[in-house]
Scaffold this active site. Structure first.
Site, PDB file in Angstrom:
ATOM      1  N   GLU A 110      40.581  31.900  43.305  1.00  0.00           N
ATOM      2  CA  GLU A 110      39.943  32.573  42.168  1.00  0.00           C
ATOM      3  C   GLU A 110      38.562  31.988  41.935  1.00  0.00           C
ATOM      4  OE1 GLU A 110      39.576  34.900  40.192  1.00  0.00           O
ATOM      5  OE2 GLU A 110      41.214  35.216  38.794  1.00  0.00           O
ATOM      6  N   ASP A 111      37.691  32.791  41.391  1.00  0.00           N
ATOM      7  CA  ASP A 111      36.360  32.308  41.040  1.00  0.00           C
ATOM      8  C   ASP A 111      36.428  31.351  39.842  1.00  0.00           C
ATOM      9  OD1 ASP A 111      37.158  34.355  39.320  1.00  0.00           O
ATOM     10  OD2 ASP A 111      35.313  35.505  39.477  1.00  0.00           O
ATOM     11  N   ASP A 114      39.933  30.982  32.846  1.00  0.00           N
ATOM     12  CA  ASP A 114      39.559  30.811  31.434  1.00  0.00           C
ATOM     13  C   ASP A 114      40.857  30.733  30.621  1.00  0.00           C
ATOM     14  OD1 ASP A 114      38.303  30.825  28.954  1.00  0.00           O
ATOM     15  OD2 ASP A 114      37.837  32.957  28.993  1.00  0.00           O
ATOM     16  N   PHE A 163      30.058  32.053  28.673  1.00  0.00           N
ATOM     17  CA  PHE A 163      30.254  33.101  29.670  1.00  0.00           C
ATOM     18  C   PHE A 163      29.205  32.886  30.753  1.00  0.00           C
ATOM     19  CE2 PHE A 163      29.985  37.270  31.595  1.00  0.00           C
ATOM     20  CZ  PHE A 163      31.331  37.570  31.733  1.00  0.00           C
ATOM     21  N   ARG A 176      26.379  39.214  40.233  1.00  0.00           N
ATOM     22  CA  ARG A 176      27.288  38.590  41.208  1.00  0.00           C
ATOM     23  C   ARG A 176      26.531  37.914  42.349  1.00  0.00           C
ATOM     24  NH1 ARG A 176      32.581  40.203  40.144  1.00  0.00           N
ATOM     25  NH2 ARG A 176      32.829  42.338  39.445  1.00  0.00           N
TER      26      ARG A 176
HETATM   27  P1  IMP Z   1      41.413  34.481  32.545  1.00  0.00           P
HETATM   28  O1  IMP Z   1      42.469  35.547  32.674  1.00  0.00           O
HETATM   29  O2  IMP Z   1      40.870  34.340  31.151  1.00  0.00           O
HETATM   30  O3  IMP Z   1      41.796  33.156  33.128  1.00  0.00           O
HETATM   31  O4  IMP Z   1      40.119  34.999  33.297  1.00  0.00           O
HETATM   32  C1  IMP Z   1      40.064  35.104  34.640  1.00  0.00           C
HETATM   33  C2  IMP Z   1      39.121  36.200  35.062  1.00  0.00           C
HETATM   34  O5  IMP Z   1      38.199  36.575  34.026  1.00  0.00           O
HETATM   35  C3  IMP Z   1      38.275  35.656  36.190  1.00  0.00           C
HETATM   36  O6  IMP Z   1      38.849  35.996  37.408  1.00  0.00           O
HETATM   37  C4  IMP Z   1      36.964  36.345  35.988  1.00  0.00           C
HETATM   38  O7  IMP Z   1      36.972  37.565  36.705  1.00  0.00           O
HETATM   39  C5  IMP Z   1      36.895  36.630  34.516  1.00  0.00           C
HETATM   40  N1  IMP Z   1      36.074  35.614  33.811  1.00  0.00           N
HETATM   41  C6  IMP Z   1      36.510  34.596  33.036  1.00  0.00           C
HETATM   42  N2  IMP Z   1      35.482  33.868  32.559  1.00  0.00           N
HETATM   43  C7  IMP Z   1      34.362  34.455  33.066  1.00  0.00           C
HETATM   44  C8  IMP Z   1      32.949  34.133  32.941  1.00  0.00           C
HETATM   45  O8  IMP Z   1      32.501  33.191  32.280  1.00  0.00           O
HETATM   46  N3  IMP Z   1      32.111  34.957  33.627  1.00  0.00           N
HETATM   47  C9  IMP Z   1      32.536  36.012  34.368  1.00  0.00           C
HETATM   48  N4  IMP Z   1      33.834  36.323  34.512  1.00  0.00           N
HETATM   49  C10 IMP Z   1      34.737  35.556  33.860  1.00  0.00           C
HETATM   50 MG    MG Z   2      38.019  37.063  38.913  1.00  0.00          MG
END
Ligand code: IMP
Ligand code: MG
Length: 191
Positions: A110-111, A114, A163, A176
């Protein structure tokens, strides 16, 4: 004007340079290579954000001697519902894996993590398919708002509670292709 220059007006500050990211990818690759010595490995990237991580990580693992016996790269494409800057964890699988996961050594790449709901959902989905090993790798970690206790096996860099965009991460499908990680100017979110 180059796109990178056009983006600069929207960027508040650079968080990690492309050199810092490259060094981190090498560090993650060394650990993954050591953990899968002599074994086949399936690197499963989560699109779209992980496109550059997988591209760079798969080649970095390949440069380590004594690493996996073979590396297969595959992707699944997901999109999570939520507001513009936070996922709800309600994940829509837009494209599933092409490779069989059953019985394989899988590292999900994963990138960024959060609240953790996206990776938690994917872990559940993939566990059902009975992989031999299932590990998680995230390049950027934002640990401040976790809602799911996801085990992370390989973690790259701590990310501030902002963000962020670049190196695969987008805001409304832009930024991106920035080669570094950056924080956006606040006005970008209201325009
Ligand atoms: P989570 O479900 O909150 O853990 O978020 C995971 C997904 O949300 C990541 O795979 C990203 O695609 C997106 N995401 C979360 N934080 C960011 C950010 O700061 N910038 C861009 N995409 C984010
Ligand atoms: Mg992602």
């Amino acid at each position: 004007m180059k796109i990178e220059q056009a983006y600069e007006g929207s960027i508040e500050r650079k968080i990690y340079s492309s050199d810092q990211i490259a060094a981190t990818i090498d560090r993650l690759a060394a650990r993954i290579a050591a953990d899968f010595t002599g074994q086949p490995l399936l690197l499963l990237g989560v699109l779209k954000g992980a496109l550059f991580v997988v591209a760079d990580l798969s080649r970095a693992v390949g440069r380590v001697s004594g690493g996996p016996s073979e590396i297969t790269v595959d992707f699944l494409c997901v999109s999570s519902y939520g507001n513009a800057t936070r996922s709800s964890g309600e994940v829509r699988v837009l494209k599933d894996t092409g490779e069989m996961v059953t019985g394989r050594n899988v590292v999900v790449v994963e990138d960024i993590i959060d609240n953790g709901l996206t990776l938690d959902y994917l872990r559940g989905l993939l566990e059902e398919r009975k992989p031999a090993v299932l590990r998680t790798c995230v390049l950027f970690d934002k640990p401040y708002h976790r809602q799911a206790d996801v085990r992370l096996d390989y973690v790259g860099l701590q990310c501030p509670d902002e963000f962020v965009v670049g190196y695969g991460l987008d805001y409304q499908e832009l930024f991106r292709n920035l080669p570094y990680l950056a924080q956006l100017k606040p006005w970008v979110f209201s325009s």
